[in-house]
Design a protein around this motif. Structure first.
Motif, PDB file in Angstrom:
ATOM      1  N   UNK A   1      -7.951  21.546  80.909  1.00  0.00           N
ATOM      2  CA  UNK A   1      -9.274  21.338  81.493  1.00  0.00           C
ATOM      3  C   UNK A   1     -10.299  20.790  80.500  1.00  0.00           C
ATOM      4  N   UNK A   2     -10.066  20.940  79.216  1.00  0.00           N
ATOM      5  CA  UNK A   2     -11.039  20.477  78.237  1.00  0.00           C
ATOM      6  C   UNK A   2     -10.955  18.981  77.961  1.00  0.00           C
ATOM      7  N   UNK A   3      -9.779  18.384  78.128  1.00  0.00           N
ATOM      8  CA  UNK A   3      -9.618  16.970  77.784  1.00  0.00           C
ATOM      9  C   UNK A   3      -9.847  16.077  78.994  1.00  0.00           C
TER      10      UNK A   3
ATOM     11  N   UNK B   1      -9.427  11.771  70.423  1.00  0.00           N
ATOM     12  CA  UNK B   1      -9.518  13.221  70.639  1.00  0.00           C
ATOM     13  C   UNK B   1     -10.404  13.886  69.596  1.00  0.00           C
ATOM     14  N   UNK B   2     -10.734  13.163  68.536  1.00  0.00           N
ATOM     15  CA  UNK B   2     -11.585  13.707  67.483  1.00  0.00           C
ATOM     16  C   UNK B   2     -12.949  13.031  67.470  1.00  0.00           C
ATOM     17  N   UNK B   3     -13.371  12.519  68.614  1.00  0.00           N
ATOM     18  CA  UNK B   3     -14.692  11.924  68.750  1.00  0.00           C
ATOM     19  C   UNK B   3     -15.556  12.803  69.642  1.00  0.00           C
ATOM     20  N   UNK B   4     -16.847  12.601  69.555  1.00  0.00           N
ATOM     21  CA  UNK B   4     -17.782  13.339  70.388  1.00  0.00           C
ATOM     22  C   UNK B   4     -17.535  12.996  71.859  1.00  0.00           C
TER      23      UNK B   4
ATOM     24  N   UNK C   1      -7.806  34.738  68.103  1.00  0.00           N
ATOM     25  CA  UNK C   1      -8.481  35.207  69.312  1.00  0.00           C
ATOM     26  C   UNK C   1      -9.989  35.092  69.219  1.00  0.00           C
ATOM     27  N   UNK C   2     -10.556  35.384  68.047  1.00  0.00           N
ATOM     28  CA  UNK C   2     -12.002  35.261  67.868  1.00  0.00           C
ATOM     29  C   UNK C   2     -12.448  33.805  67.957  1.00  0.00           C
ATOM     30  N   UNK C   3     -11.653  32.892  67.412  1.00  0.00           N
ATOM     31  CA  UNK C   3     -11.979  31.467  67.539  1.00  0.00           C
ATOM     32  C   UNK C   3     -11.866  31.025  68.999  1.00  0.00           C
ATOM     33  N   UNK C   4     -10.869  31.547  69.709  1.00  0.00           N
ATOM     34  CA  UNK C   4     -10.701  31.185  71.116  1.00  0.00           C
ATOM     35  C   UNK C   4     -11.885  31.573  71.976  1.00  0.00           C
ATOM     36  N   UNK C   5     -12.553  32.652  71.635  1.00  0.00           N
ATOM     37  CA  UNK C   5     -13.734  33.068  72.395  1.00  0.00           C
ATOM     38  C   UNK C   5     -14.895  32.098  72.235  1.00  0.00           C
ATOM     39  N   UNK C   6     -14.852  31.223  71.237  1.00  0.00           N
ATOM     40  CA  UNK C   6     -15.915  30.249  70.995  1.00  0.00           C
ATOM     41  C   UNK C   6     -15.681  28.932  71.727  1.00  0.00           C
ATOM     42  N   UNK C   7     -14.571  28.813  72.442  1.00  0.00           N
ATOM     43  CA  UNK C   7     -14.292  27.583  73.186  1.00  0.00           C
ATOM     44  C   UNK C   7     -15.203  27.470  74.409  1.00  0.00           C
ATOM     45  N   UNK C   8     -15.432  26.266  74.921  1.00  0.00           N
ATOM     46  CA  UNK C   8     -16.241  26.114  76.145  1.00  0.00           C
ATOM     47  C   UNK C   8     -15.528  26.730  77.345  1.00  0.00           C
ATOM     48  N   UNK C   9     -16.320  27.308  78.232  1.00  0.00           N
ATOM     49  CA  UNK C   9     -15.763  27.893  79.454  1.00  0.00           C
ATOM     50  C   UNK C   9     -15.536  26.782  80.476  1.00  0.00           C
ATOM     51  N   UNK C  10     -14.313  26.653  80.953  1.00  0.00           N
ATOM     52  CA  UNK C  10     -13.960  25.548  81.865  1.00  0.00           C
ATOM     53  C   UNK C  10     -13.688  26.027  83.286  1.00  0.00           C
ATOM     54  N   UNK C  11     -14.007  27.286  83.581  1.00  0.00           N
ATOM     55  CA  UNK C  11     -13.629  27.826  84.885  1.00  0.00           C
ATOM     56  C   UNK C  11     -14.327  27.104  86.031  1.00  0.00           C
ATOM     57  N   UNK C  12     -15.576  26.695  85.843  1.00  0.00           N
ATOM     58  CA  UNK C  12     -16.349  26.071  86.923  1.00  0.00           C
ATOM     59  C   UNK C  12     -16.427  24.551  86.799  1.00  0.00           C
ATOM     60  N   UNK C  13     -15.680  23.968  85.897  1.00  0.00           N
ATOM     61  CA  UNK C  13     -15.764  22.532  85.674  1.00  0.00           C
ATOM     62  C   UNK C  13     -14.713  21.788  86.489  1.00  0.00           C
ATOM     63  N   UNK C  14     -15.056  20.568  86.856  1.00  0.00           N
ATOM     64  CA  UNK C  14     -14.066  19.678  87.456  1.00  0.00           C
ATOM     65  C   UNK C  14     -13.300  18.999  86.333  1.00  0.00           C
ATOM     66  N   UNK C  15     -12.148  18.414  86.676  1.00  0.00           N
ATOM     67  CA  UNK C  15     -11.366  17.697  85.678  1.00  0.00           C
ATOM     68  C   UNK C  15     -12.077  16.398  85.332  1.00  0.00           C
ATOM     69  N   UNK C  16     -12.508  16.271  84.071  1.00  0.00           N
ATOM     70  CA  UNK C  16     -13.237  15.086  83.655  1.00  0.00           C
ATOM     71  C   UNK C  16     -12.250  13.975  83.301  1.00  0.00           C
TER      72      UNK C  16
END
Length: 728
Positions: A661-663, A425-428, A713-728
Motif C-alpha cells: 500500500x505504500x508504493x 523508490x528513493x525519491x520524494x 518493531x519500534x521503527x515499524x510504528x513510525x511508518x505511515x498508516x495506510x489503512x484508509x488510503x487508496x492504492x496510489x
C-alpha cells in the motif's frame, strides 16, 4: 438579411479563431502558455467534478457502494448507451475511447493545448502525477462497483498456489540438504552450499522479477518466473553431479524469488480498500500451507528407501529426488492456472492501455454479478483516466542489425529501466518510507530466519548429546570365530582384536573402531552409517558387496586384502532412523503453529490497523525470546518454536500489506522486490551468525534476536498508516 448576419458571424468566428491560434503559437514557443494550462486545469477539474457528480447521482446506492442499478432512462452512459432494435450494439457494450473532438469543453475557445514535444520532462512528470492521483480515486470507485466475488476468489487460489510454491522452496532446502549431500558424497567442507545458493538465487530473483513486473506486467512476469522455477526444480531431481545440482537449484531459487513481490502486487490491485488488508492476510496463509505440504511430503517420501531405484551403479534415483519432483507440483499448477487469468487492469491503465483495462474490469464486474444472481447489472463506466505516457527514446547504433546485438540492446534497455524504477523508490515522497521499510524487513528477517535455523540445530544438538550419553564403549576385547549378522549401533571399540570373524548381512550405525586389528575377517553385504575405522589394521581380509569406501578408513592400513563388487557412491538408508522423522515432525508443528496467527491477523488487520499489528507482533516476538533461557529439553524447545512462529506471522502479514500500500503502482513490484531481496540477504546472514552459536552459548542468540526484533518493531510504528488510503 439573414445571410448578411450569417456571413458577419462567420467572419467574426474566423477572425477570433485566427487571433486565438496566433496567441497559442506565440505562447507555445515559450513553453509556458499559462492560459492554456489554466484551461487544461479547468477542463480536468470539470471532468473530475462531472465524474464525482455522476458517482453521487447514479453510482452510489443507499449503502454507499459505487455501482447502482441502471434503469431504462438513466442506466446507460455515453459510450454504453443502447441503440435501436436494428442495431447490434447493446447496452453495456464498449464502443472505444471517445473521439478527440469529444469532451473538450472550454478548450476549443482557447485553441489546442501545448503539444508534449514543447514540454520538458519536469512538466510531463507533473502532469502524470496529477493524472495518477485522479486515477487512484477513480479506480477505487470502479473496483467498488465491480464488487468482491467469484473473480477475486478465483485469483486468490491461483496466486495462492504461486505463494505456496515459494513456501515449499524454502522448506525443500532444509529437508533435501542432508540426503543430497550424503547421496552425492559431499565432504563437510562442501556442505551447506545448497542452502546458501538457493537463498542467493531468491535474492537476485526477487529484485529482477519485481522490477520486470512494473515493466511488462504482473501476470507475464509471474508466468515466466514460475516457469523458470518449475523447469529447473524438476531438472534438479535427475542430475547426478553436485555442481550441476547446485546450478539447477540456483536457477530454481532465482525463478521463485519473484513470487512474493509479484503475487501481492497483483492481488492488491483487484481489491477494494475495505477488503485489502483482510484478504491479503488470508493469502499469506498459502505460504504456511506450502510449509505443511513440504513437511508432509518429506515425512512420507524421504525416509522410505523403497521409493528409490537405480540404473546400474552410476545412476541412483533415491527417495529425496522423488520428494523434489512432488514439491514442484504447486509451481506447475500455478503456471497452468495463471494462463486463464487476465493481466492486472491497474497496471494496464498505468501504461496507457485503456481499452484492455476496461475490458478486464468489465469481465470482473460481469463475473461477480453473475455469481450474485444479478446478470442484468450493467458496467456503467465508459471512460477511465489514464496517466500521461512519457516516451523513452533509445539510441541504437546503425550496426545493430544482427539478432544478438538487438537482443543485447533490448536486455540492456530493460535492465536500465528496472534500475531507474528502483532508484525512484528513493525519491520524494516515498524515500523515508523505503528506508524505514528496509530496516523493518531486515530486522524481522534476520531474527526470524536466524532463530528458525537455531531452533532445529539446538534440538538436534540436544538429541546428539542424549544419543552420545547412551553410547557403549568396548576396549581391549578379543573376539575370535564369531558370526556378526545383526546391527551394531552407537558403539565405540578401541584397542580390540577380531580374528577370523564374519560380518554378513548386517549394519553398522554410528559405530567407531579405534586402533583395532582385523585379521582374516570376511565382510559381506555390509551397510554403514556414520561408521569409521580410525587407525585400524586389516590383514588378509575380504570385502564383498560392501559400502566401505576409503574415506571411512582414516589412517588405516590394509595388508593382503581383497575388495569384490564394492558399492560405489554414498549409500542412504533411513531404516529405523528416528531422527529423520523427528526433524520433519518438528518442522510440521512449527509451521502449523502459524495458523492461529494467520487467522488473528486476517480478522484484525482492518480493525486495529497495520502499524499496531506490525509493531506489537515484533515487540512481543522479541520479548518471547527470553523464554528460551528455560529451554532445556526437546519438548520445551519445540513449544518455544511454536510460540515464536505464531507471534511473528502477524508481523509478516502486516508488513506485506503495508509494503503493497505504500508504493505507487508504477513502483510497487520493484519496491517490494527490493525489500524481499533484502529479506533473503538478512536470512543468509542470520543463518551464519546464529548457526555459529549453537554449541557455544545461548545468551548471544537470545539477546541478539530480542534486540533486533524490538528495534525493528519500534521503527515499524513510525511508518505511515495506510489503512484508509487508496492504492496510489
Amino acid at each position: 438579411m439573414d445571410g448578411a448576419y450569417k456571413m458577419e458571424d462567420n467572419t467574426s468566428l474566423v477572425r477570433g479563431a485566427q487571433d486565438i491560434a496566433k496567441v497559442v503559437k506565440k505562447q507555445a514557443g515559450r513553453k509556458g502558455n499559462a492560459t492554456v494550462e489554466k484551461a487544461q486545469d479547468e477542463y480536468t477539474e470539470r471532468s473530475y467534478n462531472r465524474f464525482q457528480g455522476r458517482e453521487d447521482d447514479e453510482y452510489y446506492t443507499q449503502e454507499g457502494n459505487y455501482g447502482g442499478e441502471a434503469n431504462e432512462d438513466e442506466g446507460s452512459s455515453e459510450a454504453t448507451e443502447g441503440h435501436d432494435e436494428d442495431d447490434e450494439i447493446y447496452e453495456g457494450e464498449y464502443q472505444g475511447i471517445p473521439n478527440a473532438t469529444q469532451n473538450k469543453d472550454g478548450i476549443g475557445a482557447l485553441g489546442q493545448p501545448v503539444r508534449d514535444d514543447y514540454k520538458d520532462r519536469l512538466e510531463l512528470e507533473t502532469e502524470r502525477k496529477a493524472d495518477e492521483e485522479e486515477l487512484a480515486q477513480q479506480y477505487e470507485l470502479i473496483i467498488q462497483e465491480c464488487g468482491h466475488g467469484r473473480f477475486q476468489w478465483a485469483l486468490f487460489f491461483v496466486l495462492g498456489m504461486a505463494l505456496m510454491a515459494d513456501g515449499v522452496e524454502v522448506f525443500v532446502v532444509g529437508f533435501v540438504l542432508p540426503s543430497a549431500e550424503t547421496d552425492m558424497c559431499i565432504p563437510n567442507s562442501g556442505s551447506g552450499w545448497l542452502g546458501s545458493i538457493v537463498y542467493l538465487g531468491m535474492m537476485v530473483g526477487a529484485f529482477f522479477w519485481g522490477g520486470l513486473a512494473d515493466k511488462v506486467g504482473r501476470r507475464q512476469s509471474l508466468l515466466i518466473c514460475m516457469s523458470v522455477n518449475g523447469f529447473f526444480a524438476f531438472l534438479s531431481s535427475f542430475v547426478q553431479g553436485y555442481g550441476f545440482f547446485l546450478f539447477c537449484r540456483l536457477l530454481s531459487g532465482f525463478g521463485i524469488g519473484g513470487a512474493v513481490p509479484v503475487v501481492f502486487s497483483y492481488f492488491a490491485e483487484v481489491l477494494a480498500r475495505e477488503k485489502r488488508g483482510e484478504h491479503l492476510s488470508w493469502l499469506c496463509m498459502f505460504w504456511m500451507i506450502g510449509g505443511i505440504y513440504a513437511s508432509a511430503m518429506a515425512w512420507a517420501i524421504i525416509p522410505h528407501y523403497g521409493w528409490s531405484f537405480s540404473m546400474g551403479s552410476a545412476y541412483q534415483f533415491h527417495s529425496w529426488r522423488v520428494f523434489v519432483i512432488m514439491c514442484a507440483l504447486p509451481c506447475v499448477s500455478a503456471v497452468v492456472a495463471l494462463t486463464f487469468m487476465p493481466e492486472s487492469p491497474r497496471f494496464l491503465l498505468e501504461v496507457g492501455k485503456h481499452d484492455e483495462a476496461w475490458m478486464i474490469l468489465k469481465q470482473i464486474h460481469d463475473t461477480n454479478m453473475r455469481a450474485r444472481g444479478q446478470p442484468e447489472k450493467v458496467f456503467t463506466v465508459n471512460r477511465i483516466k489514464t496517466p500521461k505516457q512519457i516516451d523513452e527514446f533509445i539510441e541504437i547504433e546503425s550496426d545493430t542489425g544482427t539478432w544478438y546485438k538487438r537482443c543485447y540492446v533490448r536486455v540492456r534497455t530493460e535492465l536500465d529501466g528496472i534500475w531507474s524504477t528502483f532508484m525512484r523508490c528513493f525519491t520524494y515522497p516515498i524515500k523515508d518510507s523505503t528506508t524505514k521499510l528496509a530496516i523493518v524487513w531486515f530486522t524481522l528477517s534476520f531474527g526470524y530466519y536466524g532463530l528458525s535455523v537455531w531452533f532445529p540445530d539446538v534440538i538436534k544438538h540436544l538429541q546428539a548429546d542424549e544419543y552420545a550419553s547412551r553410547r557403549k564403549s568396548f576396549g581391549n576385547e578379543i573376539i575370535k570365530d564369531f558370526d556378526f549378522n545383526f546391527t551394531l549401533e552407537n558403539q565405540i571399540h578401541y584397542n580390540g582384536t577380531f580374528i577370523n570373524d564374519r560380518f554378513t548381512m548386517m549394519k553398522f550405525k554410528a559405530v567407531t573402531f579405534q586402533d583395532t586389528l582385523f585379521s582374516t575377517c570376511y565382510f559381506e553385504d555390509v551397510t554403514t552409517l556414520n561408521t569409521y575405522f580410525r587407525n585400524c589394521t586389516f590383514v588378509r581380509s575380504i570385502f564383498f558387496n560392501t559400502d566401505l569406501e576409503p574415506y571411512k578408513y582414516p589412517g588405516s592400513e590394509f595388508i593382503n586384502c581383497t575388495f569384490i563388487h564394492n558399492k560405489t557412491g554414498c549409500q542412504i538408508s533411513f531404516d529405523d532412523d528416528y531422527s529423520a522423522y523427528w526433524i520433519y515432525f518438528v518442522n510440521f508443528l512449527g509451521t502449523l503453529a502459524v495458523l492461529p496467527g494467520n487467522i488473528v491477523s486476517a480478522l484484525l488487520m482492518d480493525r486495529i490497523g497495520r502499524l499496531t499489528m506490525l509493531g506489537g507482533s515484533m515487540i512481543l516476538s522479541g520479548i518471547s525470546c527470553f523464554f528460551l533461557w528455560f529451554g532445556t529439553s526437546e519438548s520445551m524447545m519445540i513449544g518455544m518454536l511454536c510460540l515464536y512462529n505464531g507471534l511473528t506471522i502477524s508481523a509478516w502479514n502486516s508488513l506485506d500489506v503495508i509494503t503493497v500500500e505504500l508504493y505507487p503502482s508504477d513502483r510497487r513490484a520493484t519496491g517490494f522486490g527490493f525489500l524481499n531481496a533484502l529479506c533473503k540477504a538478512a536470512a543468509v546472514l542470520g543463518n551464519l551468525i546464529f548457526g555459529s552459536f549453537v554449541i557455544i552459548t545461548k545468551s548471544i542468540p537470545i539477546l541478539l534476536a530480542s534486540s533486533v526484533l524490538v528495534c525493528g518493531g519500534l521503527v515499524g510504528l513510525r511508518l505511515p498508516d495506510t489503512r484508509t488510503q487508496v492504492l496510489m
